[in-house]
Design a protein around this motif. Structure first.
Motif, PDB file in Angstrom:
ATOM      1  N   ALA A 146       0.957  -1.344  -0.096  1.00 32.87           N
ATOM      2  CA  ALA A 146      -0.013   0.075  -0.019  1.00 32.87           C
ATOM      3  C   ALA A 146       0.845   1.234  -0.003  1.00 32.87           C
ATOM      4  N   GLN A 147       1.866   1.320   0.996  1.00 28.43           N
ATOM      5  CA  GLN A 147       2.669   2.266   0.602  1.00 28.43           C
ATOM      6  C   GLN A 147       3.524   2.601  -0.347  1.00 28.43           C
ATOM      7  N   ASP A 148       3.841   1.714  -0.987  1.00 26.54           N
ATOM      8  CA  ASP A 148       4.713   1.473  -2.445  1.00 26.54           C
ATOM      9  C   ASP A 148       3.581   2.003  -3.491  1.00 26.54           C
ATOM     10  N   LEU A 149       2.354   1.557  -3.355  1.00 26.15           N
ATOM     11  CA  LEU A 149       1.467   2.117  -4.648  1.00 26.15           C
ATOM     12  C   LEU A 149       1.114   3.660  -4.307  1.00 26.15           C
ATOM     13  N   TYR A 150       1.020   3.874  -2.855  1.00 26.24           N
ATOM     14  CA  TYR A 150       0.672   5.460  -2.811  1.00 26.24           C
ATOM     15  C   TYR A 150       2.079   6.256  -3.167  1.00 26.24           C
ATOM     16  N   SER A 151       3.017   5.688  -2.781  1.00 31.43           N
ATOM     17  CA  SER A 151       4.325   6.509  -3.026  1.00 31.43           C
ATOM     18  C   SER A 151       4.372   6.879  -4.658  1.00 31.43           C
ATOM     19  N   LYS A 152       3.786   5.819  -5.517  1.00 32.26           N
ATOM     20  CA  LYS A 152       4.027   5.876  -7.014  1.00 32.26           C
ATOM     21  C   LYS A 152       2.853   6.969  -7.274  1.00 32.26           C
ATOM     22  N   SER A 153       1.887   7.072  -6.646  1.00 35.39           N
ATOM     23  CA  SER A 153       0.813   7.860  -7.124  1.00 35.39           C
ATOM     24  C   SER A 153       1.003   9.025  -6.684  1.00 35.39           C
ATOM     25  N   GLN A 154       1.800   9.467  -5.586  1.00 36.77           N
ATOM     26  CA  GLN A 154       2.102  10.700  -5.360  1.00 36.77           C
ATOM     27  C   GLN A 154       3.030  11.606  -6.233  1.00 36.77           C
ATOM     28  N   LYS A 155       4.074  10.539  -6.626  1.00 41.98           N
ATOM     29  CA  LYS A 155       4.972  10.795  -7.736  1.00 41.98           C
ATOM     30  C   LYS A 155       4.196  11.338  -8.835  1.00 41.98           C
ATOM     31  N   GLU A 156       3.366  10.682  -9.247  1.00 46.99           N
ATOM     32  CA  GLU A 156       2.404  10.917 -10.377  1.00 46.99           C
ATOM     33  C   GLU A 156       1.762  12.390 -10.175  1.00 46.99           C
ATOM     34  N   TYR A 157       1.323  12.554  -8.864  1.00 45.07           N
ATOM     35  CA  TYR A 157       0.534  13.640  -8.429  1.00 45.07           C
ATOM     36  C   TYR A 157       1.611  15.026  -8.745  1.00 45.07           C
ATOM     37  N   TYR A 158       2.843  14.897  -8.111  1.00 44.20           N
ATOM     38  CA  TYR A 158       3.570  16.127  -8.253  1.00 44.20           C
ATOM     39  C   TYR A 158       4.248  16.346  -9.670  1.00 44.20           C
ATOM     40  N   ARG A 159       4.227  15.326 -10.480  1.00 46.27           N
ATOM     41  CA  ARG A 159       4.508  15.472 -11.786  1.00 46.27           C
ATOM     42  C   ARG A 159       3.610  16.144 -12.611  1.00 46.27           C
ATOM     43  N   LEU A 160       2.494  16.127 -12.384  1.00 42.42           N
ATOM     44  CA  LEU A 160       0.955  16.558 -13.055  1.00 42.42           C
ATOM     45  C   LEU A 160       1.082  18.159 -12.411  1.00 42.42           C
ATOM     46  N   MET A 161       1.254  18.318 -11.142  1.00 42.87           N
ATOM     47  CA  MET A 161       1.188  19.382 -10.717  1.00 42.87           C
ATOM     48  C   MET A 161       2.344  20.486 -10.949  1.00 42.87           C
ATOM     49  N   GLY A 162       3.500  19.859 -11.391  1.00 40.72           N
ATOM     50  CA  GLY A 162       4.513  20.624 -11.861  1.00 40.72           C
ATOM     51  C   GLY A 162       4.757  20.743 -13.224  1.00 40.72           C
ATOM     52  N   ASP A 163       3.834  20.310 -14.073  1.00 43.17           N
ATOM     53  CA  ASP A 163       3.846  20.729 -15.421  1.00 43.17           C
ATOM     54  C   ASP A 163       2.625  21.109 -16.050  1.00 43.17           C
ATOM     55  N   LYS A 164       2.468  22.653 -16.204  1.00 45.65           N
ATOM     56  CA  LYS A 164       1.334  23.128 -16.358  1.00 45.65           C
ATOM     57  C   LYS A 164       0.941  22.560 -18.140  1.00 45.65           C
ATOM     58  N   SER A 165       1.699  22.321 -18.715  1.00 44.43           N
ATOM     59  CA  SER A 165       1.408  21.700 -20.279  1.00 44.43           C
ATOM     60  C   SER A 165       0.579  20.216 -20.042  1.00 44.43           C
ATOM     61  N   GLN A 166       0.850  19.711 -19.261  1.00 45.72           N
ATOM     62  CA  GLN A 166       0.260  18.469 -18.909  1.00 45.72           C
ATOM     63  C   GLN A 166      -1.000  18.620 -18.232  1.00 45.72           C
ATOM     64  N   MET A 167      -1.130  19.683 -17.486  1.00 45.25           N
ATOM     65  CA  MET A 167      -2.338  20.118 -16.721  1.00 45.25           C
ATOM     66  C   MET A 167      -3.661  20.302 -17.806  1.00 45.25           C
ATOM     67  N   ALA A 168      -3.193  20.695 -19.018  1.00 42.39           N
ATOM     68  CA  ALA A 168      -4.077  21.184 -20.097  1.00 42.39           C
ATOM     69  C   ALA A 168      -4.912  19.927 -20.636  1.00 42.39           C
ATOM     70  N   TYR A 169      -4.466  18.710 -20.390  1.00 42.25           N
ATOM     71  CA  TYR A 169      -4.977  17.457 -20.818  1.00 42.25           C
ATOM     72  C   TYR A 169      -5.933  16.933 -19.676  1.00 42.25           C
ATOM     73  N   ARG A 170      -7.231  16.442 -20.169  1.00 42.70           N
ATOM     74  CA  ARG A 170      -7.984  16.119 -19.152  1.00 42.70           C
ATOM     75  C   ARG A 170      -7.631  14.526 -18.895  1.00 42.70           C
ATOM     76  N   ASP A 171      -6.948  13.777 -19.954  1.00 39.02           N
ATOM     77  CA  ASP A 171      -6.752  12.292 -19.669  1.00 39.02           C
ATOM     78  C   ASP A 171      -5.618  12.333 -18.625  1.00 39.02           C
ATOM     79  N   ARG A 172      -4.794  13.214 -18.419  1.00 40.81           N
ATOM     80  CA  ARG A 172      -3.436  13.153 -17.579  1.00 40.81           C
ATOM     81  C   ARG A 172      -4.219  13.361 -16.068  1.00 40.81           C
TER      82      ARG A 172
END
Length: 640
Positions: free
Chosen positions: A59-85
Motif C-alpha cells: 500500500a505504501q509503495d503504491l501510494y508513493s508511486k501515485s504521489q510521484k505522478e501527482y507531483y509530476r502533473l502539478m509541476g507541468d502546466k502543459s500536462q494539466m491542459a489535458y483531461r486524460d492526464r
C-alpha cells in the motif's frame, strides 16, 4: 545406479563422513525440499493470517508511486491542459483505495482524489467535476474515523456547497468541524464561514417561503372604497374565486374578513381613509394562507353592514341603520361566502352585538397570538343597556350622603413591562472590534432601563434574565405572556460584515423587507432554526405571520426610535437613523402584547463601539427607551 563414495577425514578426535552424490539424486532431493517449503508456507498462511493492511509495504509503495505522478502533473502546466492526464492520476489514487481500503494510504488517497477533482473543476468548469470532488470529500469523512484530514475534507466540502448556494448543507459541514474538531486548524475558519453564510440560509428559506405563498390560488390585489354619503362601500379585488369568513367585534368596534387560501399582494398597504362610518381600513397576512381585511368602525355612528360577492370582488357596505329597527335587536352574525356567483346580501347590525350563531370559519393559529385571536372571537362583548345614556353612566354628585361605610376600591396594579436583555450565557451575541461583547452590553442597558421605568415612570418591570444566564429564545416571549405584561422590549446591539455600518434602528414583528433587516433577524435568531431538519421552514413561516398586535408594535417602535434619536444626538450628532423596520424576529413572535426589538448601535463599528462602552451613553440610551415607552403608553389607543 552410481555408488556413493565415502571419504573419511580425521581431524583430532572427531571423524567426519561426507557422501558424494550424483547430480540426478541432488535434483530429486531439491524438488522434495521445495514441495515441503511450499506446504509449510500455505500452512502458516492459513493458520496465521496477515494483520491489517495499514502497515502493508505494498500500500505504501503504491501510494508513493501515485504521489510521484501527482507531483509530476502539478509541476507541468502543459500536462494539466489535458483531461486524460488528470484522469490517469486520479485512477492511480483510486487503485490505492480499492486495493487497500482499510489502510492509512487509502484514507489519504481518497482525500487526494477529492482535491484533484476540485482542481480539475477550476480548469474545466464542468459541474460533474465539482460534484465528484464533493462526493470524495464526503466519502473521506464517512468511510474513515476522524483523522487529521477529516476537518480539511469537511471544510472543502462546505466551501463547495456554499459555492453551489446550498447554504443549509454548507452550514452543517462547517458546524460539524466545530463539533467534531474544535481544536483543529480549520475551527476558526469554519466559525468565520458560519457567521458569513448564516444570514444567507435565512434568506434562502424566506425566498422558498415566498415561492410557496405565491403558489396560493388567490391574491388580494387591491382594496378601494366609495363614499356614497349615506353609506360607504369597501371593495376587495381578488385574483380569482375566494372563500371568506366574516365577523364583527366590539371594544373597539370593527369588522374583519378572512380571505381563505389567499395572500396579500406585497404592494398593498393600509388605506388612509376615514368618514363617519369607518375610521381606518387595514390589510394583513393574518396566517400563512389567510389574508385579512379589517374595518375599524366609528362607534358613534349607528350602522349596519351588508356583504356580498360579485365575481372576484367582495363588497362590504356600511350604511345607516334604519330608524324603524328596534334598538334591542341582536344582529351579530357570521358569514361565509364562496366567490363565483353573487350571494344574497346579509345584514350585520350594530346595536347589540351577540355571539355569532355559527362558528367563524377561521383556521386556528398555532401560537399564543392565535390563542388570543380565538379568545377574542369566542368571547361575546358585554351588552350595553340600550336605554342608558352617557349621563346615566356618570355617578351623580351626592350633596348629603348617608353615613355608609366607604366602599373598598381595588387599586389597579401599575402596568408590567418585560425587558429582554438579548443573548446571555453561552450565547455571546455580536463581538465588537475592540472586545465589546453584546450580551454584556444588553444586560447593562436593560438593568438601567428597569431602573428608569420603575423610579421615573412607576411601572412594574420584569427582566427575562438578570445576570449572565442563557435563556432560549422560545422561552422569552412566554415570560411576558404568563405575567400579562403590557409591553415586551428586547434590547440588542447590532453587527455587520461591513465595518462602516452604524446607527440605531428599532424592529417590530413582520416580514423582512430589506436585505439588512433579513441579516439582522438572522443573526439575532441565532441557531434556533437549526434544531430540527424540517424546522427551519416552519420557524420562518411562523415568524412572517402578521398579528393582531402589529399596529401597536409599529407605533411603539416608531415612538421609541424617535426619542432614542433625539436624545442620542444631543451628545453625539453623528448618530445615524436607520429607521423603524419589520423583521421576522423569533423573540417577538411568541408575545401577545405590543413587542419591539431595539438595536442600540453596531459593536462592529469602532466609533460606535467606543460610545456603547461609555457608561453615560448607556444611561442616555436607557432613559430614551424608557421615555419612548412612557409616551407610547400615555397615548396608546386600541387596535384589533
Amino acid at each position: 545406479m552410481e555408488k556413493m563414495k565415502c571419504v573419511e577425514l580425521v581431524n583430532g578426535p572427531f571423524r567426519y563422513s561426507h557422501q558424494v552424490i550424483s547430480p540426478a539424486m541432488a535434483k530429486r532431493i531439491k524438488g522434495k525440499v521445495l514441495i515441503l517449503l511450499l506446504g509449510a508456507w500455505v500452512f502458516f498462511a492459513l493458520a496465521f493470517p496477515a494483520g491489517p493492511a495499514i502497515a502493508s509495504p505494498s500500500a505504501q509503495d503504491l501510494y508513493s508511486k501515485s504521489q510521484k505522478e501527482y507531483y509530476r502533473l502539478m509541476g507541468d502546466k502543459s500536462q494539466m491542459a489535458y483531461r486524460d492526464r488528470w484522469m490517469a492520476c486520479i485512477k492511480r489514487f483510486l487503485d490505492v483505495y480499492e486495493k487497500y481500503p482499510q489502510s492509512g494510504e487509502s484514507y489519504k488517497a481518497l482525500f487526494t482524489v477529492g482535491s484533484l477533482y476540485e482542481k480539475l473543476y477550476d480548469i474545466s468548469r464542468k459541474p460533474d467535476d465539482r460534484e465528484a470532488a464533493l462526493r470524495y470529500y464526503q466519502k473521506t469523512v464517512v468511510d474513515f474515523p476522524p483523522e487529521r484530514l477529516s476537518d480539511d475534507a469537511l471544510f472543502r466540502a462546505g466551501e463547495i456547497l456554499a459555492a453551489k448556494k446550498d447554504y443549509v448543507a454548507a452550514t452543517e459541514a462547517f458546524a460539524k468541524i466545530l463539533r467534531d474538531h474544535p481544536s483543529g486548524d480549520h475551527a476558526a475558519l469554519a466559525q468565520q464561514r458560519l457567521d458569513e453564510i448564516r444570514p444567507r440560509v435565512k434568506q434562502v428559506l424566506a425566498e422558498k417561503l415566498n415561492e410557496k405563498m405565491e403558489s396560493h390560488s388567490t391574491l388580494l390585489k387591491k382594496v378601494e372604497w366609495v363614499d356614497k354619503g349615506k353609506s360607504v362601500q369597501v371593495i376587495s379585488h381578488l385574483s380569482g374565486e375566494v372563500k371568506f369568513s366574516q365577523n364583527r367585534l366590539s371594544q373597539p368596534e370593527r369588522i374583519y374578513i378572512n380571505f381563505l387560501n389567499s395572500r396579500v399582494d406585497p404592494s398593498l398597504h393600509d388605506l388612509e381613509f376615514q368618514n363617519r362610518f369607518v375610521k381606518a381600513i387595514r390589510v394583513s397576512q393574518f396566517e400563512e394562507d389567510t389574508a385579512r381585511l379589517v374595518l375599524d368602525l366609528n362607534p358613534d355612528a349607528a350602522s349596519k353592514v351588508v356583504t356580498w360577492v360579485d365575481d372576484s370582488r367582495v363588497v362590504v357596505e356600511i350604511l345607516e341603520k334604519p330608524q324603524s329597527k328596534p334598538k334591542g335587536e341582536a344582529g351579530h352574525a357570521a358569514l361565509a361566502g364562496v366567490g363565483k356567483e353573487p350571494t344574497k346580501p346579509v345584514a350585520i347590525k350594530a346595536a347589540e352585538p351577540a355571539k355569532p350563531k355559527a362558528p367563524v370559519a377561521v383556521k386556528s393559529v398555532p401560537t399564543a397570538l392565535g390563542a388570543l385571536a380565538k379568545l377574542e372571537e369566542k368571547s361575546p362583548p358585554s351588552k350595553p343597556d340600550p336605554k342608558a345614556s352617557v349621563a346615566d353612566k356618570t355617578p351623580a354628585k351626592v350633596e348629603n350622603p348617608s353615613p355608609k361605610p366607604a366602599p373598598v376600591v381595588e387599586q389597579k396594579k401599575p402596568l408590567l413591562i418585560v425587558v429582554d436583555p438579548g443573548h446571555g450565557g453561552k450565547d455571546l451575541g455580536a463581538l465588537g472590534a475592540n472586545g465589546l461583547v453584546e450580551k454584556d452590553l444588553n444586560l447593562k442597558i436593560s438593568l438601567l432601563l428597569k431602573d428608569v421605568l420603575e423610579k421615573q415612570y412607576h411601572y412594574r418591570v420584569m427582566l427575562t434574565r438578570g445576570d449572565d444566564t442563557f435563556i432560549p429564545l422560545k422561552e422569552r416571549g412566554p415570560v411576558a405572556n404568563n405575567n400579562e405584561a403590557a409591553l415586551f422590549v428586547s434590547i440588542h446591539a447590532n453587527a455587520a460584515m461591513r465595518r462602516e455600518a452604524h446607527g440605531i434602528e428599532t424592529y417590530y414583528l413582520g416580514r423582512a423587507l430589506s436585505e439588512q433587516a433579513r441579516e439582522t433577524a438572522a443573526r439575532e435568531n441565532g441557531d434556533l432554526v437549526y434544531s430540527v431538519a424540517d424546522e427551519p421552514t416552519q420557524r420562518i413561516l411562523a415568524d412572517m405571520l402578521s398579528t393582531s398586535k402589529m399596529n401597536d408594535s409599529a407605533r411603539l417602535a416608531a415612538t421609541v426610535q424617535e426619542v432614542l434619536l433625539r436624545n442620542a444626538r444631543k451628545g453625539y450628532k453623528t448618530v445615524k437613523d436607520l429607521g423603524v423596520k419589520e423583521g421576522p424576529f423569533w423573540v417577538l413572535h411568541d408575545t401577545v402584547m405590543p413587542s419591539i426589538l431595539v438595536e442600540v448601535g453596531f459593536v462592529t463599528h469602532r466609533g460606535e463601539e467606543k460610545k456603547l462602552k461609555d457608561a453615560d451613553y448607556q444611561q442616555r440610551l436607557a432613559e430614551s427607551v424608557g421615555k419612548g415607552i412612557y409616551e407610547f403608553l400615555k397615548e396608546k389607543g386600541p387596535t384589533i
